[in-house]
Design a protein around this motif. Structure first.
Motif, PDB file in Angstrom:
ATOM      1  N   VAL A 200       0.830  -1.206   0.000  1.00 36.99           N
ATOM      2  CA  VAL A 200       0.000   0.000   0.000  1.00 36.99           C
ATOM      3  C   VAL A 200       0.864   1.255   0.000  1.00 36.99           C
ATOM      4  N   GLU A 201       1.955   1.235   0.714  1.00 36.99           N
ATOM      5  CA  GLU A 201       2.867   2.388   0.710  1.00 36.99           C
ATOM      6  C   GLU A 201       3.372   2.673  -0.702  1.00 36.99           C
ATOM      7  N   GLU A 202       3.778   1.624  -1.415  1.00 34.49           N
ATOM      8  CA  GLU A 202       4.222   1.791  -2.791  1.00 34.49           C
ATOM      9  C   GLU A 202       3.076   2.248  -3.689  1.00 34.49           C
ATOM     10  N   HIS A 203       1.900   1.681  -3.495  1.00 35.13           N
ATOM     11  CA  HIS A 203       0.742   2.070  -4.312  1.00 35.13           C
ATOM     12  C   HIS A 203       0.454   3.563  -4.148  1.00 35.13           C
ATOM     13  N   LEU A 204       0.415   4.038  -2.909  1.00 36.22           N
ATOM     14  CA  LEU A 204       0.115   5.441  -2.652  1.00 36.22           C
ATOM     15  C   LEU A 204       1.194   6.364  -3.194  1.00 36.22           C
ATOM     16  N   ALA A 205       2.395   5.828  -3.375  1.00 32.88           N
ATOM     17  CA  ALA A 205       3.488   6.614  -3.951  1.00 32.88           C
ATOM     18  C   ALA A 205       3.512   6.536  -5.478  1.00 32.88           C
ATOM     19  N   GLY A 206       2.512   5.839  -6.059  1.00 33.38           N
ATOM     20  CA  GLY A 206       2.442   5.739  -7.516  1.00 33.38           C
ATOM     21  C   GLY A 206       3.301   4.659  -8.110  1.00 33.38           C
ATOM     22  N   ARG A 207       3.581   3.617  -7.312  1.00 32.75           N
ATOM     23  CA  ARG A 207       4.408   2.496  -7.787  1.00 32.75           C
ATOM     24  C   ARG A 207       3.684   1.191  -7.494  1.00 32.75           C
ATOM     25  N   ILE A 208       3.019   0.658  -8.506  1.00 36.95           N
ATOM     26  CA  ILE A 208       2.333  -0.621  -8.386  1.00 36.95           C
ATOM     27  C   ILE A 208       3.267  -1.722  -8.853  1.00 36.95           C
ATOM     28  N   HIS A 209       3.474  -2.718  -7.997  1.00 39.50           N
ATOM     29  CA  HIS A 209       4.357  -3.840  -8.308  1.00 39.50           C
ATOM     30  C   HIS A 209       3.538  -5.038  -8.776  1.00 39.50           C
ATOM     31  N   ALA A 210       4.186  -5.913  -9.526  1.00 36.63           N
ATOM     32  CA  ALA A 210       3.511  -7.119 -10.014  1.00 36.63           C
ATOM     33  C   ALA A 210       3.259  -8.117  -8.897  1.00 36.63           C
ATOM     34  N   GLU A 211       4.183  -8.202  -7.942  1.00 34.07           N
ATOM     35  CA  GLU A 211       4.014  -9.157  -6.851  1.00 34.07           C
ATOM     36  C   GLU A 211       2.766  -8.796  -6.049  1.00 34.07           C
ATOM     37  N   TYR A 212       1.943  -9.761  -5.764  1.00 36.92           N
ATOM     38  CA  TYR A 212       0.694  -9.628  -5.026  1.00 36.92           C
ATOM     39  C   TYR A 212      -0.438  -8.990  -5.843  1.00 36.92           C
ATOM     40  N   LEU A 213      -0.188  -8.598  -7.090  1.00 39.02           N
ATOM     41  CA  LEU A 213      -1.212  -7.913  -7.877  1.00 39.02           C
ATOM     42  C   LEU A 213      -2.174  -8.920  -8.499  1.00 39.02           C
ATOM     43  N   ARG A 214      -3.447  -8.800  -8.150  1.00 38.45           N
ATOM     44  CA  ARG A 214      -4.475  -9.628  -8.779  1.00 38.45           C
ATOM     45  C   ARG A 214      -4.936  -9.011 -10.095  1.00 38.45           C
ATOM     46  N   GLY A 215      -5.015  -7.686 -10.144  1.00 38.40           N
ATOM     47  CA  GLY A 215      -5.375  -7.061 -11.400  1.00 38.40           C
ATOM     48  C   GLY A 215      -6.060  -5.729 -11.232  1.00 38.40           C
ATOM     49  N   TYR A 216      -6.284  -5.079 -12.390  1.00 36.58           N
ATOM     50  CA  TYR A 216      -7.015  -3.814 -12.464  1.00 36.58           C
ATOM     51  C   TYR A 216      -8.465  -4.120 -12.854  1.00 36.58           C
ATOM     52  N   THR A 217      -9.417  -3.513 -12.152  1.00 35.93           N
ATOM     53  CA  THR A 217     -10.807  -3.911 -12.334  1.00 35.93           C
ATOM     54  C   THR A 217     -11.454  -3.378 -13.608  1.00 35.93           C
ATOM     55  N   ASP A 218     -10.791  -2.485 -14.332  1.00 38.98           N
ATOM     56  CA  ASP A 218     -11.349  -2.028 -15.606  1.00 38.98           C
ATOM     57  C   ASP A 218     -10.850  -2.870 -16.776  1.00 38.98           C
ATOM     58  N   LEU A 219     -10.064  -3.898 -16.489  1.00 37.54           N
ATOM     59  CA  LEU A 219      -9.546  -4.801 -17.512  1.00 37.54           C
ATOM     60  C   LEU A 219     -10.148  -6.190 -17.323  1.00 37.54           C
ATOM     61  N   PHE A 220     -10.213  -6.946 -18.418  1.00 41.11           N
ATOM     62  CA  PHE A 220     -10.651  -8.324 -18.348  1.00 41.11           C
ATOM     63  C   PHE A 220      -9.467  -9.204 -17.929  1.00 41.11           C
ATOM     64  N   PRO A 221      -9.727 -10.387 -17.370  1.00 36.61           N
ATOM     65  CA  PRO A 221      -8.654 -11.191 -16.771  1.00 36.61           C
ATOM     66  C   PRO A 221      -7.403 -11.392 -17.632  1.00 36.61           C
ATOM     67  N   PRO A 222      -7.503 -11.752 -18.918  1.00 32.36           N
ATOM     68  CA  PRO A 222      -6.261 -11.901 -19.686  1.00 32.36           C
ATOM     69  C   PRO A 222      -5.474 -10.590 -19.796  1.00 32.36           C
ATOM     70  N   GLN A 223      -6.189  -9.483 -19.890  1.00 31.72           N
ATOM     71  CA  GLN A 223      -5.525  -8.182 -19.933  1.00 31.72           C
ATOM     72  C   GLN A 223      -4.849  -7.875 -18.605  1.00 31.72           C
ATOM     73  N   GLN A 224      -5.496  -8.234 -17.500  1.00 38.98           N
ATOM     74  CA  GLN A 224      -4.886  -8.047 -16.185  1.00 38.98           C
ATOM     75  C   GLN A 224      -3.568  -8.805 -16.080  1.00 38.98           C
TER      76      GLN A 224
END
Length: 303
Positions: A200-224
């Motif tokens: 969450v600290e990285e997310h709030l700083a504008g740095r989203i990492h791949a580790e632990y990322l399930r996906g972005y909700t505006d994308l379909f699963p293969p796109q995520q």
């Protein structure tokens, strides 16, 4: 031996998923609107639907939510388990692809007050507010959500007490602890206290990492899954730094192009294979075996 086959002790779906090595990329449910309803008392297994509210009010909120494909989530601050005698909060959070997200907040003391949610769904909302951090801790829905979610809610609440709420079922019990940052529309899974604070600290700083990322909700699963692969290869990035520009399908293969927005000018071509796993037990309370869909990145190259 897999936990579901061990035959000793209680079954925990999150333990079984970790033992199987279930991938989490490409598992975020689709959607861009969240309705939050604070409820400090016990949460029914079916969340908002199980609350003892006036039927006409509940029906109005449901119809309005369905019209915009909104997810209704009960929320509470960590550690509060008894019904509040004072006004509780509600919110409508909207994801905007431009990154200018909108929120509208209000309070409710009576069932009739929740009708304001319907009006808020038709209102523009306020911009510039900080995101909301939701931690699934819905033990009545699935024990793993409580066992793994509540320690994460505690750790995050100690760090960001004004941003963090425990919430009802968000999907993907076996990925507990699940964290949703809204209205950014980003799902994380498989977290514990320490990793959740870092994520969450990285997310709030504008740095989203791949580790632990399930996906972005505006994308379909293969796109995520494709975007997660780009982040794993190119490094962490902001929520709006990459966009899916092309998607095509040939059988079980998806060909997806992800382009960086300035100053990230790179383009990536990703091939994702989607397939079903053998049936297994996926949740703590669901004893029936069922298949899950996996979105596996086969290749990634710069375009």
């Amino acid at each position: 031996m897999r936990p579901e086959a061990a035959g000793t002790g209680p079954f925990f779906c999150s333990d079984a998923a970790r033992a199987r090595g279930d991938p989490i990329a490409g598992t975020a449910p689709y959607g861009g609107v969240w309705i939050l309803v604070e409820h400090g008392g016990g949460w029914p297994a079916n969340g908002f639907d199980g609350l003892d509210l006036q039927p006409d009010v509940k029906a109005r909120v449901y119809r309005a939510a369905q019209a915009v494909r909104a997810r209704i989530l009960l929320v509470r601050r960590h550690g509060r388990r008894t019904a509040s005698t004072s006004a509780q909060r509600w919110a409508v959070l909207r994801h905007d692809g431009s990154g200018v997200h909108r929120q509208q907040w209000g309070t409710w003391s009576t069932d009739e007050d929740l009708a304001e949610v319907v009006e808020a769904l038709a209102a523009p909302g306020e911009v510039g507010l900080p995101p909301v951090v939701l931690v699934c801790a819905h033990g009545q829905h699935d024990p793993c959500c409580a066992v793994r979610g509540r320690p994460v809610a505690r750790a995050l609440s100690e760090r960001w007490p004004d941003l963090v709420w425990e919430c009802a079922h968000v999907g993907g019990d076996r990925y507990a602890a699940n964290v949703v940052v809204a209205p950014d529309g980003v799902y994380y899974g498989g977290l514990d206290g320490r990793s959740s604070v870092a994520v969450v600290e990285e997310h709030l700083a504008g740095r989203i990492h791949a580790e632990y990322l399930r996906g972005y909700t505006d994308l379909f699963p293969p796109q995520q899954a494709a975007v997660a692969a780009v982040l794993a290869l190119a490094g962490p990035a902001g929520r709006q730094d990459y966009a899916v520009t092309e998607t095509s399908r040939d059988g079980d293969r998806w060909r997806i192009r992800v382009a960086g927005r300035p100053p990230r000018a790179s383009r990536f071509d990703i091939v994702v294979r989607s397939y079903r796993t053998p049936p297994t037990r996926l949740t703590c309370r669901g004893v029936a075996r069922s298949s899950a869909v996996v979105h596996e990145v086969v290749s990634i190259s710069t375009a």
